[in-house]
Motif scaffolding. Sequence first.
Motif, PDB file in Angstrom:
ATOM      1  N   GLU A  22      50.583  44.503  35.512  1.00  0.00           N
ATOM      2  CA  GLU A  22      49.737  43.532  34.807  1.00  0.00           C
ATOM      3  C   GLU A  22      49.880  42.135  35.418  1.00  0.00           C
ATOM      4  O   GLU A  22      48.886  41.422  35.598  1.00  0.00           O
ATOM      5  CB  GLU A  22      50.094  43.501  33.317  1.00  0.00           C
ATOM      6  N   GLU A  23      51.104  41.761  35.775  1.00  0.00           N
ATOM      7  CA  GLU A  23      51.315  40.466  36.438  1.00  0.00           C
ATOM      8  C   GLU A  23      50.610  40.431  37.789  1.00  0.00           C
ATOM      9  O   GLU A  23      50.008  39.416  38.157  1.00  0.00           O
ATOM     10  CB  GLU A  23      52.815  40.206  36.633  1.00  0.00           C
ATOM     11  N   LEU A  24      50.678  41.524  38.513  1.00  0.00           N
ATOM     12  CA  LEU A  24      50.016  41.606  39.808  1.00  0.00           C
ATOM     13  C   LEU A  24      48.506  41.459  39.655  1.00  0.00           C
ATOM     14  O   LEU A  24      47.856  40.765  40.442  1.00  0.00           O
ATOM     15  CB  LEU A  24      50.374  42.931  40.491  1.00  0.00           C
ATOM     16  N   ARG A  25      47.955  42.100  38.632  1.00  0.00           N
ATOM     17  CA  ARG A  25      46.513  41.969  38.372  1.00  0.00           C
ATOM     18  C   ARG A  25      46.167  40.497  38.122  1.00  0.00           C
ATOM     19  O   ARG A  25      45.199  39.975  38.680  1.00  0.00           O
ATOM     20  CB  ARG A  25      46.112  42.826  37.175  1.00  0.00           C
ATOM     21  N   ASN A  26      46.965  39.828  37.299  1.00  0.00           N
ATOM     22  CA  ASN A  26      46.719  38.412  37.013  1.00  0.00           C
ATOM     23  C   ASN A  26      46.810  37.574  38.280  1.00  0.00           C
ATOM     24  O   ASN A  26      46.023  36.635  38.477  1.00  0.00           O
ATOM     25  CB  ASN A  26      47.693  37.895  35.957  1.00  0.00           C
TER      26      ASN A  26
ATOM     27  N   GLU B 182      36.105  42.918  46.335  1.00  0.00           N
ATOM     28  CA  GLU B 182      37.540  43.044  46.609  1.00  0.00           C
ATOM     29  C   GLU B 182      38.325  43.173  45.303  1.00  0.00           C
ATOM     30  O   GLU B 182      39.236  43.988  45.198  1.00  0.00           O
ATOM     31  CB  GLU B 182      38.047  41.844  47.415  1.00  0.00           C
ATOM     32  N   LEU B 183      37.950  42.352  44.328  1.00  0.00           N
ATOM     33  CA  LEU B 183      38.630  42.412  43.030  1.00  0.00           C
ATOM     34  C   LEU B 183      38.409  43.765  42.358  1.00  0.00           C
ATOM     35  O   LEU B 183      39.321  44.313  41.740  1.00  0.00           O
ATOM     36  CB  LEU B 183      38.163  41.295  42.109  1.00  0.00           C
ATOM     37  N   THR B 184      37.218  44.305  42.488  1.00  0.00           N
ATOM     38  CA  THR B 184      36.927  45.615  41.900  1.00  0.00           C
ATOM     39  C   THR B 184      37.795  46.688  42.544  1.00  0.00           C
ATOM     40  O   THR B 184      38.372  47.540  41.850  1.00  0.00           O
ATOM     41  CB  THR B 184      35.437  45.957  42.063  1.00  0.00           C
ATOM     42  N   ALA B 185      37.914  46.644  43.867  1.00  0.00           N
ATOM     43  CA  ALA B 185      38.738  47.627  44.577  1.00  0.00           C
ATOM     44  C   ALA B 185      40.206  47.498  44.169  1.00  0.00           C
ATOM     45  O   ALA B 185      40.884  48.504  43.915  1.00  0.00           O
ATOM     46  CB  ALA B 185      38.587  47.455  46.086  1.00  0.00           C
ATOM     47  N   VAL B 186      40.691  46.268  44.088  1.00  0.00           N
ATOM     48  CA  VAL B 186      42.082  46.028  43.682  1.00  0.00           C
ATOM     49  C   VAL B 186      42.288  46.493  42.248  1.00  0.00           C
ATOM     50  O   VAL B 186      43.295  47.130  41.926  1.00  0.00           O
ATOM     51  CB  VAL B 186      42.434  44.526  43.832  1.00  0.00           C
TER      52      VAL B 186
ATOM     53  N   GLU C 158      40.711  48.807  40.652  1.00  0.00           N
ATOM     54  CA  GLU C 158      40.747  50.281  40.628  1.00  0.00           C
ATOM     55  C   GLU C 158      42.108  50.800  41.085  1.00  0.00           C
ATOM     56  O   GLU C 158      42.664  51.722  40.485  1.00  0.00           O
ATOM     57  CB  GLU C 158      39.625  50.856  41.501  1.00  0.00           C
ATOM     58  N   ASP C 159      42.649  50.183  42.157  1.00  0.00           N
ATOM     59  CA  ASP C 159      43.981  50.581  42.639  1.00  0.00           C
ATOM     60  C   ASP C 159      45.049  50.352  41.559  1.00  0.00           C
ATOM     61  O   ASP C 159      45.907  51.203  41.319  1.00  0.00           O
ATOM     62  CB  ASP C 159      44.370  49.789  43.901  1.00  0.00           C
ATOM     63  N   LEU C 160      44.972  49.197  40.918  1.00  0.00           N
ATOM     64  CA  LEU C 160      45.956  48.887  39.881  1.00  0.00           C
ATOM     65  C   LEU C 160      45.789  49.801  38.671  1.00  0.00           C
ATOM     66  O   LEU C 160      46.771  50.185  38.038  1.00  0.00           O
ATOM     67  CB  LEU C 160      45.846  47.413  39.477  1.00  0.00           C
ATOM     68  N   HIS C 161      44.557  50.155  38.373  1.00  0.00           N
ATOM     69  CA  HIS C 161      44.317  51.093  37.273  1.00  0.00           C
ATOM     70  C   HIS C 161      44.964  52.448  37.574  1.00  0.00           C
ATOM     71  O   HIS C 161      45.574  53.067  36.695  1.00  0.00           O
ATOM     72  CB  HIS C 161      42.820  51.265  37.014  1.00  0.00           C
ATOM     73  N   LEU C 162      44.854  52.901  38.821  1.00  0.00           N
ATOM     74  CA  LEU C 162      45.497  54.166  39.207  1.00  0.00           C
ATOM     75  C   LEU C 162      47.018  54.082  39.066  1.00  0.00           C
ATOM     76  O   LEU C 162      47.666  55.046  38.636  1.00  0.00           O
ATOM     77  CB  LEU C 162      45.107  54.548  40.640  1.00  0.00           C
ATOM     78  N   LEU C 163      47.579  52.919  39.405  1.00  0.00           N
ATOM     79  CA  LEU C 163      49.025  52.728  39.220  1.00  0.00           C
ATOM     80  C   LEU C 163      49.385  52.801  37.741  1.00  0.00           C
ATOM     81  O   LEU C 163      50.390  53.414  37.364  1.00  0.00           O
ATOM     82  CB  LEU C 163      49.476  51.386  39.804  1.00  0.00           C
ATOM     83  N   GLU C 164      48.557  52.184  36.909  1.00  0.00           N
ATOM     84  CA  GLU C 164      48.805  52.225  35.460  1.00  0.00           C
ATOM     85  C   GLU C 164      48.743  53.654  34.928  1.00  0.00           C
ATOM     86  O   GLU C 164      49.568  54.054  34.095  1.00  0.00           O
ATOM     87  CB  GLU C 164      47.802  51.335  34.722  1.00  0.00           C
ATOM     88  N   VAL C 165      47.780  54.425  35.410  1.00  0.00           N
ATOM     89  CA  VAL C 165      47.648  55.820  34.970  1.00  0.00           C
ATOM     90  C   VAL C 165      48.880  56.616  35.385  1.00  0.00           C
ATOM     91  O   VAL C 165      49.423  57.399  34.595  1.00  0.00           O
ATOM     92  CB  VAL C 165      46.353  56.450  35.538  1.00  0.00           C
TER      93      VAL C 165
END
Length: 163
Positions: free
Chosen positions: A60-64, A76-80, A82-89
């Motif tokens: 979450e901090e990385l997303r911020n 770029e933000l959308t791609a990032v 999506e990557d962070l969402h996969l990490l969360e999953v």
Amino acid sequence: MNILVRRAGAISALENRLKSTLEGKISRIETFIESANEETDSVEIKVKLRTVIALQKNVEELRNNYYAIPNVKDAELTAVDEDLHLLEVRLESLEVRIETILNSSKKSSSGAVMKNDNFEIKTKIPPLDLPEFSGKYEEFSSFKIQFDDLITNNILLSESQKL
């Protein structure tokens, strides 16, 4: 303006390294959990659970941090994101698997639990051979002493085991 673009690129490179580090940590925990079995120390598993929870906060901090980078394109933000969402999953899946392992080890443990302020000591208790009361009044006091020693005064037994 050129300084901002260079600064955004430097921050982005740092954030990308942090994301890669998170991915590596998650992969190591996944490997550990896949190899975990009944003999795996529950304390070690609990430490992994705390690590998973900390990693969720790090994502979450990385997303911020990514969203705070100036002049970043939406694509770029959308791609990032999506990557962070996969990490969360992956982290949520790990959390569920770890909780499942901990809960199943609690259910399958027929040992007694002695609690201290900061830790629990679990021991397996061998099956108890309970004394049998013959029904004779003269033998009741001997039976009662044996029963109390084996059950009532046994600090290794939980209340439900005593019952």
